[in-house]
Design a protein around this motif. Structure first.
Motif, PDB file in Angstrom:
ATOM      1  N   TYR A   1      46.386  88.046  21.761  1.00  0.00           N
ATOM      2  CA  TYR A   1      46.273  87.291  20.511  1.00  0.00           C
ATOM      3  C   TYR A   1      45.272  86.146  20.618  1.00  0.00           C
ATOM      4  CZ  TYR A   1      47.857  84.101  16.805  1.00  0.00           C
ATOM      5  OH  TYR A   1      47.919  83.249  15.747  1.00  0.00           O
ATOM      6  N   PHE A   2      45.225  85.489  21.769  1.00  0.00           N
ATOM      7  CA  PHE A   2      44.413  84.284  21.916  1.00  0.00           C
ATOM      8  C   PHE A   2      42.920  84.578  22.083  1.00  0.00           C
ATOM      9  CE2 PHE A   2      48.668  82.916  23.178  1.00  0.00           C
ATOM     10  CZ  PHE A   2      48.823  81.829  22.339  1.00  0.00           C
ATOM     11  N   SER A   3      42.571  85.831  22.287  1.00  0.00           N
ATOM     12  CA  SER A   3      41.150  86.175  22.381  1.00  0.00           C
ATOM     13  C   SER A   3      40.704  86.998  21.169  1.00  0.00           C
ATOM     14  CB  SER A   3      40.866  86.961  23.662  1.00  0.00           C
ATOM     15  OG  SER A   3      41.594  88.171  23.681  1.00  0.00           O
ATOM     16  N   SER A   4      41.520  86.979  20.106  1.00  0.00           N
ATOM     17  CA  SER A   4      41.255  87.811  18.939  1.00  0.00           C
ATOM     18  C   SER A   4      40.077  87.294  18.116  1.00  0.00           C
ATOM     19  CB  SER A   4      42.494  87.869  18.038  1.00  0.00           C
ATOM     20  OG  SER A   4      43.580  88.466  18.705  1.00  0.00           O
ATOM     21  N   GLU A   5      39.423  88.224  17.444  1.00  0.00           N
ATOM     22  CA  GLU A   5      38.399  87.884  16.459  1.00  0.00           C
ATOM     23  C   GLU A   5      39.061  87.850  15.085  1.00  0.00           C
ATOM     24  OE1 GLU A   5      34.581  89.859  16.603  1.00  0.00           O
ATOM     25  OE2 GLU A   5      35.107  90.706  18.538  1.00  0.00           O
ATOM     26  N   TRP A   6      38.900  86.738  14.386  1.00  0.00           N
ATOM     27  CA  TRP A   6      39.536  86.545  13.100  1.00  0.00           C
ATOM     28  C   TRP A   6      38.506  86.695  11.981  1.00  0.00           C
ATOM     29  CZ3 TRP A   6      44.852  85.489  12.881  1.00  0.00           C
ATOM     30  CH2 TRP A   6      45.455  85.272  14.117  1.00  0.00           C
ATOM     31  N   SER A   7      39.001  86.786  10.761  1.00  0.00           N
ATOM     32  CA  SER A   7      38.089  86.943   9.618  1.00  0.00           C
ATOM     33  C   SER A   7      37.257  85.683   9.421  1.00  0.00           C
ATOM     34  CB  SER A   7      38.878  87.264   8.346  1.00  0.00           C
ATOM     35  OG  SER A   7      39.787  86.230   8.030  1.00  0.00           O
ATOM     36  N   MET A   8      36.038  85.867   8.931  1.00  0.00           N
ATOM     37  CA  MET A   8      35.157  84.725   8.689  1.00  0.00           C
ATOM     38  C   MET A   8      35.262  84.218   7.250  1.00  0.00           C
ATOM     39  SD  MET A   8      32.632  86.154   6.636  1.00  0.00           S
ATOM     40  CE  MET A   8      31.405  84.886   6.797  1.00  0.00           C
ATOM     41  N   ALA A   9      35.836  85.017   6.349  1.00  0.00           N
ATOM     42  CA  ALA A   9      36.000  84.587   4.964  1.00  0.00           C
ATOM     43  C   ALA A   9      37.291  85.174   4.409  1.00  0.00           C
ATOM     44  CB  ALA A   9      34.804  85.015   4.114  1.00  0.00           C
ATOM     45  N   GLN A  10      37.926  84.442   3.474  1.00  0.00           N
ATOM     46  CA  GLN A  10      39.208  84.851   2.932  1.00  0.00           C
ATOM     47  C   GLN A  10      39.272  84.526   1.435  1.00  0.00           C
ATOM     48  OE1 GLN A  10      39.321  82.083   5.276  1.00  0.00           O
ATOM     49  NE2 GLN A  10      38.856  83.572   6.923  1.00  0.00           N
ATOM     50  N   PHE A  11      40.090  85.300   0.729  1.00  0.00           N
ATOM     51  CA  PHE A  11      40.417  85.007  -0.662  1.00  0.00           C
ATOM     52  C   PHE A  11      41.887  85.301  -0.847  1.00  0.00           C
ATOM     53  CE2 PHE A  11      40.691  86.019  -5.249  1.00  0.00           C
ATOM     54  CZ  PHE A  11      40.167  84.837  -5.757  1.00  0.00           C
ATOM     55  N   ARG A  12      42.645  84.333  -1.361  1.00  0.00           N
ATOM     56  CA  ARG A  12      44.100  84.426  -1.390  1.00  0.00           C
ATOM     57  C   ARG A  12      44.604  84.784  -2.788  1.00  0.00           C
ATOM     58  NH1 ARG A  12      44.817  82.655   3.649  1.00  0.00           N
ATOM     59  NH2 ARG A  12      43.239  81.175   4.401  1.00  0.00           N
ATOM     60  N   LEU A  13      45.448  85.815  -2.810  1.00  0.00           N
ATOM     61  CA  LEU A  13      46.037  86.304  -4.050  1.00  0.00           C
ATOM     62  C   LEU A  13      47.561  86.285  -3.916  1.00  0.00           C
ATOM     63  CD1 LEU A  13      43.546  89.242  -4.506  1.00  0.00           C
ATOM     64  CD2 LEU A  13      43.766  87.314  -6.081  1.00  0.00           C
ATOM     65  N   ILE A  14      48.245  86.945  -4.832  1.00  0.00           N
ATOM     66  CA  ILE A  14      49.706  86.944  -4.842  1.00  0.00           C
ATOM     67  C   ILE A  14      50.233  87.863  -3.738  1.00  0.00           C
ATOM     68  CG2 ILE A  14      51.764  87.452  -6.196  1.00  0.00           C
ATOM     69  CD1 ILE A  14      50.060  86.954  -8.701  1.00  0.00           C
ATOM     70  N   GLU A  15      51.087  87.333  -2.878  1.00  0.00           N
ATOM     71  CA  GLU A  15      51.665  88.142  -1.811  1.00  0.00           C
ATOM     72  C   GLU A  15      52.582  89.206  -2.400  1.00  0.00           C
ATOM     73  OE1 GLU A  15      54.245  87.592   2.338  1.00  0.00           O
ATOM     74  OE2 GLU A  15      53.389  85.850   1.309  1.00  0.00           O
ATOM     75  N   GLY A  16      52.514  90.404  -1.842  1.00  0.00           N
ATOM     76  CA  GLY A  16      53.357  91.501  -2.292  1.00  0.00           C
ATOM     77  C   GLY A  16      52.716  92.388  -3.332  1.00  0.00           C
ATOM     78  N   SER A  17      51.647  91.933  -3.985  1.00  0.00           N
ATOM     79  CA  SER A  17      50.948  92.755  -4.971  1.00  0.00           C
ATOM     80  C   SER A  17      49.995  93.716  -4.272  1.00  0.00           C
ATOM     81  CB  SER A  17      50.171  91.870  -5.952  1.00  0.00           C
ATOM     82  OG  SER A  17      51.040  91.044  -6.691  1.00  0.00           O
ATOM     83  N   HIS A  18      49.684  94.807  -4.924  1.00  0.00           N
ATOM     84  CA  HIS A  18      48.853  95.866  -4.333  1.00  0.00           C
ATOM     85  C   HIS A  18      47.415  95.699  -4.816  1.00  0.00           C
ATOM     86  CE1 HIS A  18      48.773 100.229  -2.761  1.00  0.00           C
ATOM     87  NE2 HIS A  18      47.532  99.797  -2.868  1.00  0.00           N
ATOM     88  N   TYR A  19      46.509  95.411  -3.877  1.00  0.00           N
ATOM     89  CA  TYR A  19      45.089  95.253  -4.181  1.00  0.00           C
ATOM     90  C   TYR A  19      44.257  96.158  -3.284  1.00  0.00           C
ATOM     91  CZ  TYR A  19      46.651  90.871  -6.363  1.00  0.00           C
ATOM     92  OH  TYR A  19      47.287  89.939  -7.134  1.00  0.00           O
ATOM     93  N   ILE A  20      43.142  96.641  -3.827  1.00  0.00           N
ATOM     94  CA  ILE A  20      42.155  97.331  -3.005  1.00  0.00           C
ATOM     95  C   ILE A  20      40.848  96.557  -3.133  1.00  0.00           C
ATOM     96  CG2 ILE A  20      43.260  99.582  -3.245  1.00  0.00           C
ATOM     97  CD1 ILE A  20      41.048 100.349  -5.225  1.00  0.00           C
ATOM     98  N   VAL A  21      39.974  96.706  -2.134  1.00  0.00           N
ATOM     99  CA  VAL A  21      38.784  95.858  -2.061  1.00  0.00           C
ATOM    100  C   VAL A  21      37.556  96.698  -1.749  1.00  0.00           C
ATOM    101  CG1 VAL A  21      39.141  95.348   0.389  1.00  0.00           C
ATOM    102  CG2 VAL A  21      37.847  93.731  -1.029  1.00  0.00           C
ATOM    103  N   ALA A  22      36.407  96.239  -2.222  1.00  0.00           N
ATOM    104  CA  ALA A  22      35.119  96.857  -1.914  1.00  0.00           C
ATOM    105  C   ALA A  22      34.056  95.776  -2.007  1.00  0.00           C
ATOM    106  CB  ALA A  22      34.805  97.992  -2.882  1.00  0.00           C
ATOM    107  N   PHE A  23      32.868  96.079  -1.509  1.00  0.00           N
ATOM    108  CA  PHE A  23      31.760  95.128  -1.587  1.00  0.00           C
ATOM    109  C   PHE A  23      30.974  95.357  -2.870  1.00  0.00           C
ATOM    110  CE2 PHE A  23      32.905  94.834   2.807  1.00  0.00           C
ATOM    111  CZ  PHE A  23      32.686  93.492   3.102  1.00  0.00           C
ATOM    112  N   GLY A  24      30.625  94.247  -3.534  1.00  0.00           N
ATOM    113  CA  GLY A  24      29.886  94.337  -4.782  1.00  0.00           C
ATOM    114  C   GLY A  24      28.408  94.567  -4.558  1.00  0.00           C
ATOM    115  N   HIS A  25      27.709  94.906  -5.619  1.00  0.00           N
ATOM    116  CA  HIS A  25      26.267  95.117  -5.534  1.00  0.00           C
ATOM    117  C   HIS A  25      25.505  93.794  -5.500  1.00  0.00           C
ATOM    118  CE1 HIS A  25      26.096  99.615  -6.860  1.00  0.00           C
ATOM    119  NE2 HIS A  25      27.040  99.386  -5.981  1.00  0.00           N
ATOM    120  N   GLN A  26      26.126  92.714  -5.979  1.00  0.00           N
ATOM    121  CA  GLN A  26      25.527  91.402  -5.810  1.00  0.00           C
ATOM    122  C   GLN A  26      25.694  90.969  -4.359  1.00  0.00           C
ATOM    123  OE1 GLN A  26      26.829  88.488  -8.718  1.00  0.00           O
ATOM    124  NE2 GLN A  26      27.212  90.085 -10.243  1.00  0.00           N
TER     125      GLN A  26
END
Length: 415
Positions: free
Chosen positions: A349-374
């Protein structure tokens, strides 16, 4: 066997008109497990998915239930299956392109687009499915009707489309069809796959397919161009999600633990990178590579969208990603714990690579993600009808900035 017109690789050209006869040809389940029906079809128009000659049917939006949401192959559009039919939306700029609503109850539980052309694969769903759950319906939006169907002995769990192939996922089998004539090319046995996990590459001439293997935590990679099969023991727990880079060279996987995401070379199965979503168990809903495979996005039931920086080049596997003017001066690498120097003593755990950016939404909801064209944007879709466009800073990382929000089931609700 009658032919379905082949999707033209050039999105600006139309394929020629074909008029196959109506026929039904049952095949033995052990050899193909499919019945094929086809009817006269029009040409495939890869330039636009909307049909200006068909007026959308107005419905009471408050009673519409969302059953399914998914992106097309290049993330330029997304499809929504509802208890009344299906709808197609453009991502940039956001907007509903058209809808096909069925009189009365007619649930569509899965909609698979083929880039931006007029061909879709539909599977019934909901309390009153429009089609039997064991059938894949091939819909042509030019004549606005189904032009073919594939029938199976069990429920369809997923469908994937390429311009040259149709891939149908059942609970423990996967069938690969030639798009032009619906002939079965390959049948694959898998472990139990209730979520219909399957991924295919979309670069012309290089067909890579990934599916669960026959063991817990194993994935199977089919390289059809070189006729090679590779098995990768990706995790100790069952596979929860995976995705391919567009060219099929990179594979990202997550297990039912949901703490780690691993990136593999699909050609030799080498583990190239491992990143950490978090310490607590989570259900991973989606993984997505950016078009250049410089970034990886992850969504889960924890409600946080993560973006990770990747170190490998999908075009030149095995080497560190070469620097470019835009990367070397601005891109921040995924944070690594400051205690990594004692990783041989303390847990991984202590040598892990973590995310460099985050966006927080409602916990428990179902979301899918993709990269935009912008540039440096992600698009997030929720089964609550939410559409988010967010931007991350590749230089500093941290919290993403929300650029846009819409409720795509109720488009007037936006800010």
């Amino acid at each position: 066997m009658a032919a379905i017109p082949h999707p033209n690789p050039n999105p600006n050209l139309l394929s020629p008109m074909l008029q196959p006869s109506l026929e039904q040809q049952p095949l033995d389940e052990e050899t193909a497990t499919e019945n094929v029906k086809e009817s006269p079809v029009s040409s495939i128009d890869n330039s636009i998915v909307s049909n200006p000659n068909t007026n959308p049917v107005l419905i009471d939006r408050s009673t519409t239930a969302l059953l399914h949401v998914s992106f097309n192959q290049d993330y330029s559009c997304f499809a929504a299956g509802t208890d009344r039919g299906f709808r197609i939306y453009n991502c940039d700029p956001f907007g509903e392109m058209f809808r096909r609503e069925i009189d009365g109850n007619g649930g569509v539980g899965a909609v698979e687009m083929l880039f931006r052309c007029n061909i879709f694969a539909l599977v019934g769903g909901g309390d009153s499915p429009q089609y039997p759950l064991n059938k894949v319906m091939i819909w042509d939006d030019n004549p606005n009707r189904c032009i073919g169907e594939l029938s199976f002995g069990s429920e369809v769990r997923g469908v994937r489309l390429r311009r040259d192939r149709i891939v149908v996922v059942l609970e423990q089998k996967i069938f690969v069809y030639n798009f032009a004539d619906l002939k079965v090319l390959h049948k694959i046995e898998t472990t139990a796959n209730p979520k219909g996990l399957c991924a295919v590459s979309h670069v012309a001439g290089s067909f890579v397919l990934v599916c669960p293997g026959l063991q817990k935590g194993q994935v199977r990679v089919e390289h059809y161009a070189s006729k090679r099969t590779k098995f990768i023991m990706a995790h100790g727990s069952r596979i929860a999600s995976f995705t391919l880079s567009q060219n099929g060279n990179l594979l990202a996987t997550a297990s039912t633990k949901g703490t780690l995401v691993r990136i593999f070379n699909t050609h030799d199965g080498t583990l190239l990178q491992e990143v950490r979503r978090g310490a607590d168990r989570a259900e991973i809903y989606s993984l997505a590579f950016s078009p250049t495979a410089h970034w990886l996005a992850v969504s889960s039931d924890k409600g946080t969208i993560h973006v990770f920086s990747l170190k490998v080049n999908a075009e030149n596997l095995g080497n560190a990603r070469s620097s470019s003017p835009s990367d070397s001066n601005s891109a921040v690498t995924s944070p690594i714990s400051s205690l990594s120097f004692i990783k041989g003593v303390l847990p991984k755990y202590f040598s892990s690579e973590w995310s460099m950016a985050q966006f927080r939404l409602i916990e428990g909801s179902h979301y899918i993600v993709a990269f935009g064209h912008q540039k440096n944007t992600v698009i997030i879709l929720g089964l609550d009808g939410s559409f988010y466009r967010c931007k991350f800073d590749p230089a500093t990382g941290g919290e993403m900035t929300q650029l846009e929000y819409h409720n795509f089931l109720k488009p007037d609700e936006a800010f």
